[in-house]
Design an enzyme around this catalytic site. Structure first.
Site, mmCIF file in Angstrom:
data_model
loop_
_atom_site.group_PDB
_atom_site.id
_atom_site.type_symbol
_atom_site.label_atom_id
_atom_site.label_comp_id
_atom_site.label_asym_id
_atom_site.label_seq_id
_atom_site.Cartn_x
_atom_site.Cartn_y
_atom_site.Cartn_z
ATOM 1 N N ASP A 137 0.816 -1.208 0.000
ATOM 2 C CA ASP A 137 0.000 0.000 0.000
ATOM 3 C C ASP A 137 0.857 1.269 0.000
ATOM 4 O OD1 ASP A 137 -2.272 -1.600 0.153
ATOM 5 O OD2 ASP A 137 -2.224 -1.618 2.353
ATOM 6 N N LYS A 138 0.240 2.356 -0.388
ATOM 7 C CA LYS A 138 0.923 3.654 -0.452
ATOM 8 C C LYS A 138 1.656 3.984 0.842
ATOM 9 C CE LYS A 138 -0.091 8.607 -0.602
ATOM 10 N NZ LYS A 138 -1.162 9.636 -0.664
#
Length: 302
Positions: A137-138
């Protein structure tokens, strides 16, 4: 691509958009509704509306339209590369960086940086995701392996599918976990109440997370997680499911949490067999400074 599904007894009297989004879990319900509005979905050969309630035995067919290719520009963004050869590279992704471009993130992604750094990346996942074998994820930092050619990509993807890749993460969660080790074996799919989230659902995909306590604080626990499977948001969903959500997680954590600009999660260990030589490669990357500082703060808080 044309897909089809026969409505089961348990699905009878369920809206068609819900059934398709449950079957095709990578797509949100709103995306499915767009397909229906574009008349890409049929039931028994007939066009229907999104609120159509299916009957047992209905044959649903739908077409997934080709995505419009994004104009991805190489960008001179510094990369923390731990290893590189003609087949692959291993990179330590910083917190806050998106892995690949999408409609809302067309610049500043890991793929933009890779395209500047490399002339050759595998094309198996299409033009939007060159070289990308797996994602984080970011706001999760840590290790990723990137394939430079299709042969390497296929080998790495097969290892992931066969659970042969070693992946360990460290995280900080709310609450004090009393037992030293544990395992969460619970299927993950789209949250039926919020299609922007994943959750533990009966018809979800098989998902297993092992965890070990590294340190306990008065209200928090520092843990290491080892993935047996790699579902979307797996650690975040599983830890919330057992009552210990990740600190700073805006999607799955409590409203009252520490200000860490996203979940405190770092992909620390990555191990796999080299697709050409067969040699076992093992990499470790220590957590970023904010993570270490948080642990020190928690240690000294009480």
């Amino acid at each position: 691509m044309l897909l089809q599904h026969v409505v089961t007894e348990s699905e009878a009297k369920t809206r068609i958009d819900k059934i398709i989004s449950n079957v095709n879990q990578e797509q949100s319900r709103s995306q499915v509704q767009l397909w229906i509005n574009k008349e890409l979905v049929k039931v028994n050969g007939e066009i229907v509306k999104a609120n159509y309630k299916c009957q047992e035995g209905d044959l649903i067919t739908w077409s997934i339209p080709e995505s419009e290719p994004l104009d991805i520009e190489p960008e001179n963004i510094p990369l923390a590369i731990l290893y590189e050869d003609k087949d692959l590279l291993v990179v330590n992704k910083p917190k806050g960086m998106v892995v690949h471009p999408s409609a809302g993130h067309q610049r500043g992604t890991l793929v933009n940086a890779l395209l500047y750094h490399c002339d050759d990346l595998s094309g198996i996942n299409g033009v939007e995701r060159p070289g990308i074998v797996h994602r984080i994820d970011k706001d999760t930092s840590g290790l990723l392996v990137v394939a430079k050619n299709d042969k390497a990509h296929s080998s790495l993807a097969e290892q992931l599918s066969n659970k042969e890749v070693e992946r360990k993460y460290v995280a900080v969660v709310h609450g004090v976990i009393n037992h030293d080790t544990g395992m969460v074996d619970a299927p993950i799919g789209r949250d039926p109440k919020d299609r922007q989230k994943m959750s533990v659902v009966e018809n979800g995909k098989h998902a297993v997370t092992h965890f070990q306590v590294l340190n306990r604080f008065q209200e928090y626990t520092h843990i290491e997680c080892q993935l047996e499977t790699g579902r979307t948001h797996q650690i975040r969903v599983h830890m919330r499911y057992i009552g210990f959500p990740l600190v700073g997680d805006p999607k799955y954590g409590p409203r009252k949490t520490l200000d860490t600009e996203g979940q405190v999660l770092h992909a620390k260990v990555l191990g796999f067999k080299h697709p050409t030589t067969g040699e076992w490669l093992h990499f470790e990357a220590e957590p970023p400074a904010y993570f270490v500082e948080l642990l020190t703060t928690l240690e000294n808080m009480y």
